[in-house]
Design an enzyme around this catalytic site. Structure first.
Site, PDB file in Angstrom:
ATOM      1  CG  ASP A  10      -4.752 -37.772  74.349  1.00 32.12           C
ATOM      2  OD1 ASP A  10      -5.184 -36.944  75.168  1.00 32.12           O
ATOM      3  OD2 ASP A  10      -3.959 -37.470  73.455  1.00 32.12           O
ATOM      4  CB  SER A  11      -7.950 -35.540  71.561  1.00 31.98           C
ATOM      5  OG  SER A  11      -6.809 -34.853  72.019  1.00 31.98           O
ATOM      6  CE1 TYR A  42     -11.261 -35.100  69.903  1.00 27.41           C
ATOM      7  CE2 TYR A  42     -11.758 -35.467  72.221  1.00 27.41           C
ATOM      8  CZ  TYR A  42     -11.786 -35.906  70.909  1.00 27.41           C
ATOM      9  OH  TYR A  42     -12.333 -37.123  70.608  1.00 27.41           O
ATOM     10  N   GLY A  43      -8.635 -29.132  71.558  1.00 26.34           N
ATOM     11  CA  GLY A  43      -8.436 -27.957  72.397  1.00 26.34           C
ATOM     12  C   GLY A  43      -9.319 -26.765  72.103  1.00 26.34           C
ATOM     13  CB  CYS A  73      -7.393 -36.173  76.854  1.00 25.90           C
ATOM     14  SG  CYS A  73      -7.771 -34.719  75.844  1.00 25.90           S
ATOM     15  CG  ASN A  74      -4.760 -32.023  81.216  1.00 24.50           C
ATOM     16  OD1 ASN A  74      -4.975 -31.841  82.408  1.00 24.50           O
ATOM     17  ND2 ASN A  74      -3.656 -32.606  80.783  1.00 24.50           N
ATOM     18  CB  THR A  75      -9.056 -30.857  75.981  1.00 25.96           C
ATOM     19  OG1 THR A  75      -7.871 -30.063  75.845  1.00 25.96           O
ATOM     20  CG2 THR A  75     -10.217 -30.110  75.369  1.00 25.96           C
ATOM     21  CD  GLU A 159      -0.607 -33.933  67.738  1.00 27.08           C
ATOM     22  OE1 GLU A 159      -1.180 -33.732  66.651  1.00 27.08           O
ATOM     23  OE2 GLU A 159      -1.138 -34.501  68.713  1.00 27.08           O
ATOM     24  CB  CYS A 193      -1.218 -30.035  77.583  1.00 29.39           C
ATOM     25  SG  CYS A 193      -1.347 -30.803  75.944  1.00 29.39           S
ATOM     26  CB  THR A 194      -0.943 -35.804  78.210  1.00 29.82           C
ATOM     27  OG1 THR A 194      -1.888 -35.720  77.126  1.00 29.82           O
ATOM     28  CG2 THR A 194      -1.714 -35.963  79.518  1.00 29.82           C
ATOM     29  CG  HIS A 195       0.539 -33.160  72.983  1.00 29.81           C
ATOM     30  ND1 HIS A 195      -0.736 -33.596  73.229  1.00 29.81           N
ATOM     31  CD2 HIS A 195       0.787 -33.443  71.673  1.00 29.81           C
ATOM     32  CE1 HIS A 195      -1.240 -34.120  72.124  1.00 29.81           C
ATOM     33  NE2 HIS A 195      -0.332 -34.046  71.168  1.00 29.81           N
TER      34      HIS A 195
END
Length: 282
Positions: A10-11, A42-43, A73-75, A159, A193-195
């Site tokens: 993931d980023s 990365y978004g 990571c979706n992006t 974050e 988004c995994t966040h």
């Protein structure tokens, strides 16, 4: 190598929510998690930059013995996976190595959650502008209508530890109002988004009870179980010694460990790998 772990990339931190679900459904395997925190987020980056960064990290994970890497990571899945699968893997020493993403397995099932046939997708600007979910969901559910909304402030709030503060409610409501204004028939919200699972309960609290709020962790984990069952040539390569290693490209590993434990729901002890060293793998 004695260990051939499954790589989870993931980023930053978000992929740890997917990793947690994968370990729950596939315990006992060897795993390496890598967060490219030094170059996150990365978004808002370009397709070429995201591809470059992602491919560098994937190659590093290959060098650590991983025969399979999951882009949690979706992006990265939206902007790098296709090029990696269709071009890059053809030019490495071992083209049997595989890279999978999170968008396709999610798109394969998300239509089953909706009764109205209208779904809202919440993601980063990069994921939304890529149109990947529109394309993939249409492939599996051509009658489903998909509405998208970028939520650029959610990742920074999460974050920076502000997600549970009263001020975060304003920004949660802001983007939910924008997605719901697109159609009153939306009955399923996909957290692309995994966040976002970190604030899933807060999201639910700002929506009617009738709306499904769907995260990706369990979906991706179940898809990986199915993939390994269908691909014994990969399943036989990955080893089962029960080891788990964490790496980050930020030199502040203590800060990474602190934040990562929230996403992983368990203590994390990471190792530092410089992003500058990754270019050697190109």
């Amino acid at each position: 190598m004695s260990n051939q772990p499954i790589g989870i990339f993931d980023s930053g931190f978000g992929g740890l929510t997917v990793f947690r679900s994968i370990i729950e459904q596939l315990p006992g395997y060897d795993y390496i998690y890598m967060g490219d925190n030094a170059r996150a987020p990365y978004g808002n980056r370009s397709f070429s930059t995201i591809h470059q960064y992602t491919w560098e990290c994937v190659q590093w994970m290959f060098s650590q013995g991983c025969p399979l890497v999951i882009l949690a990571c979706n992006t990265a899945s939206a902007k790098a996976l296709r090029t990696i699968q269709q071009q890059d893997l053809q030019h490495i020493d071992d083209p049997s190595k595989r890279v999978l993403g999170v968008i396709r397995p999610t798109a394969e099932v998300i239509g089953n959650y909706s009764k109205t046939g209208e779904i809202g997708v919440l993601g980063t600007k990069g994921t939304v502008t890529s149109g990947s979910y529109l394309l993939e969901i249409n492939n599996f559910f051509p009658d489903i209508k998909v509405h998208q909304q970028a939520c650029p402030l959610w990742v920074p709030l999460i974050e920076n530890g502000e997600y549970d503060k009263p001020g975060a409610d304003f920004f949660v409501q802001l983007y939910l109002d924008q997605i719901m204004a697109q159609s009153s028939n939306i009955d399923t919200i996909l957290l692309a988004c995994t966040h976002y699972p970190i604030i899933q309960e807060k999201i639910k609290a700002h929506l009617p009870d009738s709306i499904n709020v769907v995260g990706q962790g369990d979906i991706v984990a179940k898809s990986l179980v199915d993939y390994l069952n269908r691909h014994p040539e990969i399943e036989q390569k990955v080893t089962r010694n029960g080891t788990t290693e964490f790496y980050t490209t930020t030199d502040d590993t203590a800060d990474f460990d602190h934040h990562a434990s929230l996403f992983f729901s368990a203590p994390v002890k990471s190792n530092f790998i410089s992003a500058n060293d990754l270019v050697v793998c190109k």
